[in-house]
Every structure is written in C-alpha cells, then in structure tokens.
Motif scaffolding. Structure first.
Motif, PDB file in Angstrom:
ATOM      1  N   GLU A   1       0.779  -1.234   0.000  1.00 16.11           N
ATOM      2  CA  GLU A   1       0.000   0.000   0.000  1.00 16.11           C
ATOM      3  C   GLU A   1       0.812   1.287   0.000  1.00 16.11           C
ATOM      4  OE1 GLU A   1      -2.427  -0.520   3.483  1.00 16.11           O
ATOM      5  OE2 GLU A   1      -3.843  -1.830   2.434  1.00 16.11           O
ATOM      6  N   VAL A   2       2.119   1.207   0.227  1.00 21.82           N
ATOM      7  CA  VAL A   2       2.917   2.414   0.433  1.00 21.82           C
ATOM      8  C   VAL A   2       2.862   3.373  -0.751  1.00 21.82           C
ATOM      9  CG1 VAL A   2       5.123   1.377  -0.321  1.00 21.82           C
ATOM     10  CG2 VAL A   2       5.122   3.315   1.266  1.00 21.82           C
ATOM     11  N   ASP A   3       2.950   2.878  -1.962  1.00 20.30           N
ATOM     12  CA  ASP A   3       2.969   3.773  -3.122  1.00 20.30           C
ATOM     13  C   ASP A   3       1.663   4.551  -3.259  1.00 20.30           C
ATOM     14  OD1 ASP A   3       5.569   2.997  -3.847  1.00 20.30           O
ATOM     15  OD2 ASP A   3       4.811   1.272  -4.961  1.00 20.30           O
ATOM     16  N   GLY A   4       0.543   3.869  -3.157  1.00 12.67           N
ATOM     17  CA  GLY A   4      -0.755   4.542  -3.232  1.00 12.67           C
ATOM     18  C   GLY A   4      -0.972   5.494  -2.072  1.00 12.67           C
ATOM     19  N   ASP A   5      -0.536   5.078  -0.872  1.00 12.09           N
ATOM     20  CA  ASP A   5      -0.675   5.941   0.306  1.00 12.09           C
ATOM     21  C   ASP A   5       0.095   7.243   0.139  1.00 12.09           C
ATOM     22  OD1 ASP A   5      -2.311   4.101   1.574  1.00 12.09           O
ATOM     23  OD2 ASP A   5      -0.718   3.286   2.854  1.00 12.09           O
ATOM     24  N   LEU A   6       1.308   7.164  -0.384  1.00 12.67           N
ATOM     25  CA  LEU A   6       2.128   8.364  -0.568  1.00 12.67           C
ATOM     26  C   LEU A   6       1.545   9.275  -1.638  1.00 12.67           C
ATOM     27  CD1 LEU A   6       5.716   6.843  -0.303  1.00 12.67           C
ATOM     28  CD2 LEU A   6       4.527   8.250   1.395  1.00 12.67           C
ATOM     29  N   THR A   7       1.046   8.693  -2.719  1.00  6.59           N
ATOM     30  CA  THR A   7       0.442   9.488  -3.787  1.00  6.59           C
ATOM     31  C   THR A   7      -0.788  10.228  -3.273  1.00  6.59           C
ATOM     32  OG1 THR A   7       1.237   7.881  -5.408  1.00  6.59           O
ATOM     33  CG2 THR A   7      -0.479   9.384  -6.133  1.00  6.59           C
ATOM     34  N   ARG A   8      -1.641   9.529  -2.526  1.00  4.27           N
ATOM     35  CA  ARG A   8      -2.831  10.167  -1.948  1.00  4.27           C
ATOM     36  C   ARG A   8      -2.460  11.233  -0.924  1.00  4.27           C
ATOM     37  NH1 ARG A   8      -4.603   5.136  -2.471  1.00  4.27           N
ATOM     38  NH2 ARG A   8      -4.044   4.505  -0.356  1.00  4.27           N
ATOM     39  N   ALA A   9      -1.431  10.959  -0.115  1.00  6.13           N
ATOM     40  CA  ALA A   9      -1.009  11.926   0.905  1.00  6.13           C
ATOM     41  C   ALA A   9      -0.576  13.244   0.267  1.00  6.13           C
ATOM     42  CB  ALA A   9       0.113  11.347   1.755  1.00  6.13           C
ATOM     43  N   ALA A  10       0.140  13.171  -0.838  1.00  2.00           N
ATOM     44  CA  ALA A  10       0.584  14.395  -1.521  1.00  2.00           C
ATOM     45  C   ALA A  10      -0.611  15.241  -1.934  1.00  2.00           C
ATOM     46  CB  ALA A  10       1.445  14.048  -2.725  1.00  2.00           C
ATOM     47  N   GLU A  11      -1.653  14.590  -2.437  1.00  2.00           N
ATOM     48  CA  GLU A  11      -2.858  15.314  -2.841  1.00  2.00           C
ATOM     49  C   GLU A  11      -3.594  15.882  -1.630  1.00  2.00           C
ATOM     50  OE1 GLU A  11      -5.353  13.073  -5.536  1.00  2.00           O
ATOM     51  OE2 GLU A  11      -3.576  12.187  -6.468  1.00  2.00           O
TER      52      GLU A  11
END
Length: 137
Positions: free
Chosen positions: A87-97
């Motif tokens: 989940e780390v990649d999706g979590d980081l992408t969402r966090a940036a937004e």
C-alpha cells in the motif's frame, strides 16, 4: 515556485533518505516552503520500533532536525497501513494530494536488477503523482 514540499521517509533513515532530507531542507530554505514529512508504517508482530509512540518520537526527531536545518515550518504525518509493502505507493500518492503538496522530494537507491521488473517507490511516485517529483540518488 514551490510552497509545500512533501518528503516520504522510512523512519529507519537509510542513506538515500538522509540525502533527500538534506536536499529538501535546502529547497525549503530557498523557496521559503512548508515541509511535510510523510511516513507509512504498519504493525508487525513483535516489532517494537513500529509502535505508535516510537514512530511519533522518530518523526519528531526528523521534524526538529529539518526545521533547524531549513528554518521552515515542518510537520510530520504518519499513515498506518495494514500491508505497508502493498500500500505504500498509493498511500504516498494520496497523501501528496491530501496535504496540498506541490513538490515531492524522495530518495532512491541506484537501480538494481529487480527495478527492471518492479518499479521503486520513487519511480512509482514519478510516474503517478500529480505534482512534481524530485528524485535524489
């Protein structure tokens, strides 16, 4: 040019992360940008270092160091994940937004054989993030 920089960190601070923190500190100082450190952690059986208290303490240490180094407003955000690896990649992408970052500064390692098959976390962010990504090697 940039007003909010996000830095994904592994709280164990491998050398790639330390170098990215140094670059981000200089950019934040130069741009007078806010900085948000983002960590994705999960609970692993028997892993004391991953407790909420330990993670908060580690992140606060990074926040204090980066704030002193850059003079910027620095905050931390920890995302709890059930399966960090998946989940780390999706979590980081969402966090940036979610935080409104307009730049992600991320550390990475030199390419390995597996990187030709699977993308690194930095590679994933560079491909999928909706904001600029500065990859530090």
């Amino acid at each position: 040019m940039f007003s909010h920089i996000m830095i994904p960190v592994d709280i164990h601070l491998p050398p790639e992360i330390r170098k990215a923190l140094d670059v981000a500190a200089q950019m934040a100082k130069w741009q007078q940008a806010k900085v948000t450190i983002v960590s994705v952690t999960g609970t692993q059986p028997g892993d004391v270092a991953q407790s909420g208290t330990a993670v908060s303490a580690e992140l606060q240490t990074i926040v204090d160091q980066l704030s002193e180094q850059s003079g910027a407003d620095v905050e931390a955000r920890n995302i709890h994940s059930v399966d960090v690896a998946a989940e780390v990649d999706g979590d980081l992408t969402r966090a940036a937004e979610e935080i409104g970052a307009d730049l992600i500064v991320v550390g990475t390692h030199a390419p390995r054989i597996t990187d030709h098959i699977f993308s690194s976390h930095a590679g994933y962010l560079a491909k999928h993030a909706k904001v600029s990504v500065f990859v530090v090697r």
